[in-house]
Design an enzyme around this catalytic site. Sequence first.
Site, mmCIF file in Angstrom:
data_model
loop_
_atom_site.group_PDB
_atom_site.id
_atom_site.type_symbol
_atom_site.label_atom_id
_atom_site.label_comp_id
_atom_site.label_asym_id
_atom_site.label_seq_id
_atom_site.Cartn_x
_atom_site.Cartn_y
_atom_site.Cartn_z
ATOM 1 C CG ASP A 159 -4.215 -1.001 -8.022
ATOM 2 O OD1 ASP A 159 -4.289 -1.200 -7.026
ATOM 3 O OD2 ASP A 159 -2.679 -1.668 -7.697
ATOM 4 C CB SER A 184 3.283 -2.244 -3.681
ATOM 5 O OG SER A 184 1.923 -0.543 -3.400
ATOM 6 C CG HIS A 243 -2.175 -2.668 -4.578
ATOM 7 N ND1 HIS A 243 -2.293 -2.074 -5.602
ATOM 8 C CD2 HIS A 243 -1.490 -2.918 -3.535
ATOM 9 C CE1 HIS A 243 -0.505 -1.671 -4.961
ATOM 10 N NE2 HIS A 243 -0.430 -2.139 -3.575
#
Length: 512
Positions: free
Chosen positions: A445, A183, A470
């Site tokens: 995602d 991320s 994700h």
Amino acid sequence: MAAGPALWLGPLLLVSLWGSSAPASLLRRLREQIQRFQESSVLSLSLDTGAAALPKEGWLEQPLDPFNASDKRSFLQRYWINDQHWASQDGPVFLHLGGEGSLGPGSVMKGHPAALAPALRALVIGLEHRFYGLSIPAGGLTMAQLRFLSSRHALADVVSARLALSRLLNVSSSSPWVCFGGSYAGSLAAWARLKFPHLLFAAVASSAPVRAVLDFSSYNEVVSRSLTSAAIGGSPECRAAASSAFAEVEQRLRAGGAVRAALRAELGACASLGRAENRVELLEALQALVGGAVQYDGQAGAPLSVRQLCGLLLEGRSNGSRPDPYHGLRRAAQVVMHSLGQKCLSFSRAETLAQLRVTEPQVSGVGDRQWLYQTCTEFGFYVTCEDPTCPFSQLPALPSQLELCEQVFGLSTSSIAQAVAQTNSYYGGQTPGATHVLFVNGDTDPWHVLSVTQALGPSVSALLIPGASHCFDMAPERPSDSPSLHLGRQSIFQQLQTWLKLAKETPVRAGV
């Protein structure tokens, strides 16, 4: 190495006790829930095998302002070390970067890069991000302090930690360092390689949103598409049911009176829905609930998968009765609230503002105030649903989210837009220009649209894993993992083997 707090279990155990937060941060709480669940299983396994298997905790004294040599203030930055598989001083070093939350011992124990360490005989180090977890400078979270919180400051910490830990651990100058992150931390990993290629040989950037964007409407476009994907339990009927459920919520909100009061109780809204701003808070929380089911689909510790959510929304179809999507959405809200230990799905806007204005560090380590500051000053990332094709409520508008930057930090919309443009200019957006970077994403995602999903050349690879959510590639392996996820992890391993072979042929001898 400086001495620091030893009670590292604190953030893991107390994170669920803080329930009052902005609805937009629900996704962050889901991430913390998943991380805590996976970390607890890792720690249990380590405790069963003996204390020798536990990682080592350490603290580095870092300059508060690395760009001003005359400023002598410093803070303690936490790191973790797993040296169980490190075979020699010139072996590879895997540096797992923390992002916008607490980084625990599980970061160096399970999931990649830890899972890759035994075969590649690597030393694994986890570095917590400044201003998050327990790495918060003295002075708290005032605006005067937060000016030292940015991705550029974090990268300076990476450089300082890389040099200091090389000396402390007696790492050979020829050892290749590989950055990992997921991320926002995945973006940091790619940017660390971009800006400091003489110190960091390669990077694996998972679900990394390297392009900053003010209006992130494409998030809900991916959510909408993923709800129709049969591969993860979705269907066109599920997407239509979600849209129907939100339409009914809005209809009940407009009805007012007893109907609105019943809606408040049924959906877990703690604040009165008489104020428009509180209605927006509820709708944002509901959208985050559905978005979270997609974003973390199939991951251990996630309260709802797409398959489970669609099952709730379409309940009744299997026995021939008419499904009640609103009732399904209500049940989904109850599942999520119970899982997160929250009594409410949404709170009042006033309470949200009060929480975000607190300048004392919170016990939980979730870091809502800090991350809001970074979105206001660097990234944007404000999820909206104003496009007519969006299946959710179109009431939450971008101005509502931008107002938080003004109300909490006094930052104008024009300054935020300018900051987003500067971030893309400084790092290069989706064409960062780095080499030896592998971008890993899942097509389920929503964040993959801001990452790099196609190779940018022979030394910048991209891996798009079908049906993966994700940062799923970073999670500990499970028997239920899909064949595409298994193949994706094999590809990551093969890329690392190629890089490390290249590193042996052209040893890195710089910066130590």
